[in-house]
Design a protein around this motif. Structure first.
Motif, mmCIF file in Angstrom:
data_model
loop_
_atom_site.group_PDB
_atom_site.id
_atom_site.type_symbol
_atom_site.label_atom_id
_atom_site.label_comp_id
_atom_site.label_asym_id
_atom_site.label_seq_id
_atom_site.Cartn_x
_atom_site.Cartn_y
_atom_site.Cartn_z
ATOM 1 N N ASP A 165 0.394 -0.910 0.750
ATOM 2 C CA ASP A 165 -0.001 -0.116 0.185
ATOM 3 C C ASP A 165 1.184 1.096 -0.317
ATOM 4 O O ASP A 165 2.027 1.389 0.574
ATOM 5 C CB ASP A 165 -1.113 0.222 1.080
ATOM 6 N N ALA A 181 -1.157 -5.473 5.436
ATOM 7 C CA ALA A 181 -1.478 -4.345 4.518
ATOM 8 C C ALA A 181 -2.770 -4.774 3.441
ATOM 9 O O ALA A 181 -2.872 -6.131 3.358
ATOM 10 C CB ALA A 181 -0.786 -4.159 3.484
ATOM 11 N N THR A 185 -5.504 1.451 -1.316
ATOM 12 C CA THR A 185 -4.871 2.249 -1.654
ATOM 13 C C THR A 185 -4.248 1.945 -3.707
ATOM 14 O O THR A 185 -4.449 3.236 -3.917
ATOM 15 C CB THR A 185 -3.714 2.866 -0.651
#
Length: 597
Positions: A165, A181, A185
């Motif tokens: 991310d 993660a 994003t």
């Protein structure tokens, strides 16, 4: 009895000290590393004690003989000779077969390859070996790695997809905790769910390969080098993922002509752009292969020893052809890439996917590098008014002029770096490439804006130089300022000509429109005649020099004849930069020597 090994406190180089050493040797090694621990990075320690890639010595010579008609060794034709040669001259090469690896690792790679395939990430590259015409790679590939990383080879910069991310600046989020993660994003940037999963999974697999490679280094390399334990990095920061067709599918594949090994999918090479002494780990798998194990094993990695870090093939050592079945993981440890080359010999069945994990030199090849360089340069703008040609800080006249020249030189260098190392490298790869790399959308936009701002500053100084010969006494303009612009624009003109020729290469006529170069919005003035502008700068420089000679003569009260003679002499060379004048004078002196001889 086996020697017990004790780990030292030096985290930079994972030093191991053998308990079989004398106390004096132990103290020497411990002192050597403790003194350097806080002073030097791993790269500096390696350079100090082990040198650099270019001066790496050749590998040890295997003195055996090849039986039969082959020019190379395989484990099938002569198992004993193959093992002996591998151990002696190719000691940095090791591999794990499928059954020796955890099943979870195979699942991760299979899932990642499938997701990248479905996301359309695999593309052909249009590269330029040497200065020859462009060529299309025979394999499709994609680059995955730390956010903002790139990899340049054969004149082309590959832009990576992030495997963790990222924040709004394009930097990694929780780089040390990749397993926590979720890829949100990356999906926000524009990656699909499946592509995001593939990239993140590759990041997890990379962590596992780092751990395995470090273990291999400590087992096979660390005890045998000096100083003990000073091995190169295995902290992989990117992977080049390749998709290769078999000979039954791709019938125009070239033959390996040096040793007659068969059809070659990737030619002989050493991986470039890597940190010295860094290891490489490659996982490969075959898809759509027949049930026949012979097809599975027909793909091979070829190895040949080189005459040192900068030498050619070592004729006294026979090359090896190593058959590797699907699911194999092989390693090229420490300095192996310095003094060996490798190639991929294509098999007759299956599609080969491989992931080559490397430690690339961050240096000048990351988004973070060029972003920070631009920010640092922009932060110094308040000290200058380029439109008036003055430095606003309180310095002596000489220091002000030197500072102005340095500022303009840095401006021009940064312009050229952005244009030729980033923007043109991006736009030459086509709109399809741009759409598949959403991470880079914002960075490329920022680079375009930065280039435009630098171009405006450059235009200000050029406009000033056009009128500086009129006697603008309140500026910090000197001959050196003309020289910087003349030299920078001359070099930029040459590079733009090279790129125009690259765009005209007929190879682009045979590929789809969305893979051809497309225009960069901030390079709208690229058609301007830089050679004509350089010619004008030379004329303005000559006028500037003549004017200043005249003013100097009036100020010093010299008699008119002397003033006129000096002005005439200066005017003749006033259009030349100082470097050119020095070179001309040197050539004239050499000519006089030759005439006397």
């Amino acid at each position: 009895m086996a020697k017990k090994k004790k780990k030292s406190g030096n985290k930079d180089c994972d030093t191991y000290v053998s308990s079989g050493e004398s106390k004096g040797e132990k103290r020497k090694h411990q002192q050597l590393h403790s003194n350097d621990q806080f002073k030097s990075s791993l790269a500096q320690l390696l350079k100090k004690y082990r040198g650099v890639a270019a001066n790496t010595a050749p590998p040890p010579i295997w003195n055996g003989k090849i039986g039969g008609q082959c020019n190379f060794l395989t484990p099938q034709d002569d198992p004993q000779a193959f093992r002996e040669c591998m151990k002696k001259s190719f000691s940095g090469f090791h591999y794990d077969v499928r059954d020796s690896l955890p099943s979870s690792l195979h699942r991760e790679f299979d899932s990642s390859f499938a997701g990248m395939e479905q996301g359309g990430l695999f593309l052909y590259d249009t590269v330029q070996p040497g200065k020859r015409r462009l060529t299309r790679t025979s394999v499709t590939r994609t680059l995955v790695g730390d956010p903002g990383s790139t990899y340049k080879y054969l004149g082309l910069r590959l832009f990576s997809h992030p495997w963790v991310d990222v924040d709004e600046e394009g930097d990694a989020i929780d780089k040390g905790h990749a397993e926590q993660a979720n890829g949100s994003t990356l999906r926000k940037l524009g990656y699909s769910g499946k592509t995001t999963s593939a990239l993140m999974t590759m990041g997890l697999s990379n962590l596992r390969l780092i751990e395995r490679s470090k273990s291999m280094l400590q087992k096979y390399v660390s005890p045998h080098i000096s100083p003990p334990g000073l091995v190169g990095s295995a902290d992989f920061n990117l992977t080049l993922v390749n998709k290769m067709e078999s000979t039954s599918t791709k019938r125009d594949m070239k033959k390996e002509v040096s040793y007659g090994m068969g059809k070659i999918s990737v030619g002989w090479h050493r991986d470039s752009g890597l940190k010295d002494f860094s290891s490489i780990a490659v996982y490969q798998t075959l898809k759509q292969s027949s049930v026949n194990d012979n097809d599975s094993c027909s793909w091979s990695v070829a190895l040949r020893a080189m005459d040192g870090g900068a030498g050619g093939p070592l004729e006294s050592v026979p090359p090896l052809m190593v058959p590797l079945p699907s699911g194999s993981l092989y390693y090229m440890l420490d300095d192996f890439n310095h003094n060996h080359e490798h190639a991929v010999i294509a098999g007759s069945g299956g599609v080969r996917y491989s992931s080559t994990h490397r430690v690339a030199r961050e240096g000048q090849g990351t988004w973070q590098y060029i972003r920070d360089k631009i920010q640092i340069f922009s932060s110094g703008a308040a000290d200058f008014d380029l439109g008036k040609g003055i430095v606003t800080t309180n310095l002596s006249s000489r220091k002000r002029r030197d500072k102005l020249v340095s500022r303009v030189r840095a401006n021009e260098k940064l312009m050229s770096e952005i244009e030729f190392e980033w923007l043109r490298q991006w736009f030459v790869q086509g709109k399809k490439h741009a759409l598949l790399h959403p991470y880079w959308s914002r960075p490329i936009s920022i680079l375009c804006d930065s280039f435009s701002e630098l171009e405006r500053e450059s235009t200000k100084i050029i406009n000033l130089l056009e009128t500086s010969w009129n006697g603008l006494r309140e500026t910090d303009v000197t001959e050196d300022l003309f020289d910087v612009l003349i030299e920078s624009l001359s070099e930029r003109s040459k590079l733009r000509f090279y790129w125009k020729e690259r765009y005209r290469d007929p190879i682009f006529g045979g590929i789809s429109l969305d893979e051809r170069p497309f225009s960069c919005p901030c390079l709208g003035r690229e058609e301007e005649d830089l050679d004509l502008l350089v010619s004008k700068l030379r004329q303005w420089r000559s006028e500037f020099v003549a004017f200043n000679v005249s003013e100097e003569s009036l100020d010093t009260g010299r008699e008119p004849g002397a003033k006129k003679r000096k002005k005439s002499k200066k005017s003749k060379s006033g259009s030349m930069t100082k470097k050119e004048s020095k070179r001309t004078a040197s050539n004239w002196e050499q000519l006089k020597v030759n005439l006397k001889g």
